[in-house]
Design an enzyme around this catalytic site. Sequence first.
Site, PDB file in Angstrom:
ATOM      1  N   CYS A  27      21.289 -38.038 -35.512  1.00 38.14           N
ATOM      2  CA  CYS A  27      23.069 -38.045 -36.250  1.00 38.14           C
ATOM      3  C   CYS A  27      23.026 -37.290 -37.544  1.00 38.14           C
ATOM      4  O   CYS A  27      22.985 -37.806 -38.626  1.00 38.14           O
ATOM      5  CB  CYS A  27      23.277 -39.506 -36.433  1.00 38.14           C
ATOM      6  SG  CYS A  27      23.125 -40.419 -34.811  1.00 38.14           S
ATOM      7  N   GLU A  28      22.826 -36.095 -37.338  1.00 43.20           N
ATOM      8  CA  GLU A  28      22.926 -34.989 -38.563  1.00 43.20           C
ATOM      9  C   GLU A  28      23.446 -33.746 -37.776  1.00 43.20           C
ATOM     10  O   GLU A  28      23.013 -33.471 -36.750  1.00 43.20           O
ATOM     11  CB  GLU A  28      21.396 -34.396 -39.020  1.00 43.20           C
ATOM     12  CG  GLU A  28      20.812 -35.858 -39.899  1.00 43.20           C
ATOM     13  CD  GLU A  28      21.244 -36.133 -40.949  1.00 43.20           C
ATOM     14  OE1 GLU A  28      21.918 -35.298 -41.719  1.00 43.20           O
ATOM     15  OE2 GLU A  28      20.891 -37.102 -41.677  1.00 43.20           O
TER      16      GLU A  28
END
Length: 427
Positions: free
Chosen positions: A351-352
């Site tokens: 989640c980046e």
Amino acid sequence: MFTIQYPLSDRKGKLFIEDVAVDMLAKEFKTPLYVYSESHIRKRCRDIIGAFSKHYPRFLPRYAIKANNNPALLRVIRSEGFGFDASGPHEIELSLAAGAHPSDIIYSGNNHRNEELQFGLDKGVLMNLDDLDQIERLKKLGVPDFVSFRINPMIAAGDIKGLVFAGADAKFGILEDKAVEAYGIAKEAGARRFGIHMMTGSCVLDSAYFAAATEKLLMIAGAIRKKLGITFEVIDVGGGLGVTYRPGEKDLELEAAARGVAEAFSRLVPELELGNPHLMIEPGRYIVCEAGFLLTRVHSIKQAQKRFVGVDAGMHCLLRPALYDAYHHIVVDGKLAFRDGEKVNVVGPVCENTDQLAKDRELPRIGHGDLLAIFNAGAYGFSMGSNYNTREMPAEVLVHGAVADLIRKRESLSDFQAMTVMPARLQ
Ligand code: LLP
């Protein structure tokens, strides 16, 4: 490396590493998976020793463990006649476990704690210090017979900004005037054998640079010798031998780099009365980078403002694209040659938004289940991984001919649970 060449081959559209098909590896060991070619690592070790010792027989090759610390690879590299560059106590332990003698280990760390200095002292490795501060602290712990300092010679190179390790902006090493003071302190405190070291940048493809930097270091060594009357047993010109990551880049001419460094030694060592020093180098990337591949499977395809190909590898197991915007070449097994490609972003599960292994990359039409091989994953791949997003690190496999051996198990949730502790009051 970015083409299908040794240790890779294209056999009827199927990708092989040495004599093992990547789809067999993916089936047996699952993905994401790090795969290394043993023969390629051995070849690189031999190329280095051949190129340098031909021109300068008093040559001492060392491998920088930080590039890839897998103990099986260290055994392979050791068996080719390499010692090690260790950046901390654990890397000293790994070097010894791989069969190195303490005198084959150069211990170069910056910002070492006292316990870490003490560890190197106790093991009897070659201490390579980063500052006056370290020799002052060593005076209290015990001064070794051999002392080296890492110099910032104010000449630097590096493929990308983050890979420049000398010059005005570098945290590493000491400047020439401070070096005279540092060796003076070491000599006074009882050191009798000396080394001098630099590591000015990583992934350098210009062969002429190595000679230029070596000349600079030798001049500094000469000035120190003149002022203090010490000679150097070891002159270590660092690592930094580059490999190509992108199509169109020109390979490093290893032979020319070695010749240039050796010529600088042959000319300046007598001129500066530097005695009969050993030439040491400590590459990491050049030995393992191109031998390593990260295999990853496609599990989702999303058509949004761009086409996103979702794979099971990501920045947790290959950080370089997220950290440096580094290019890693990618091929699709079974679709090695293609005409009608499409531009895609290859993205991981983390989640980046930096978790993108390739951006706007022309690849063949990709479907669910396709197997991708990411190139140049042998150096600073696994070793810079993390468990971010509670993701496990992949397994590692070593291929030799038609044999594939597991050399690191895939992590699991139980490894995570083995390290975390739940206080009784929260149970
Ligand atoms: N010696 C010392 C003291 C080093 O710090 C290094 C690498 C080496 C030798 C080996 O350098 P090489 O031959 O591999 O260039 N994370 C970066 C690379 C950082 C290198 C750090 N020091 C990357 O992913 O490209």
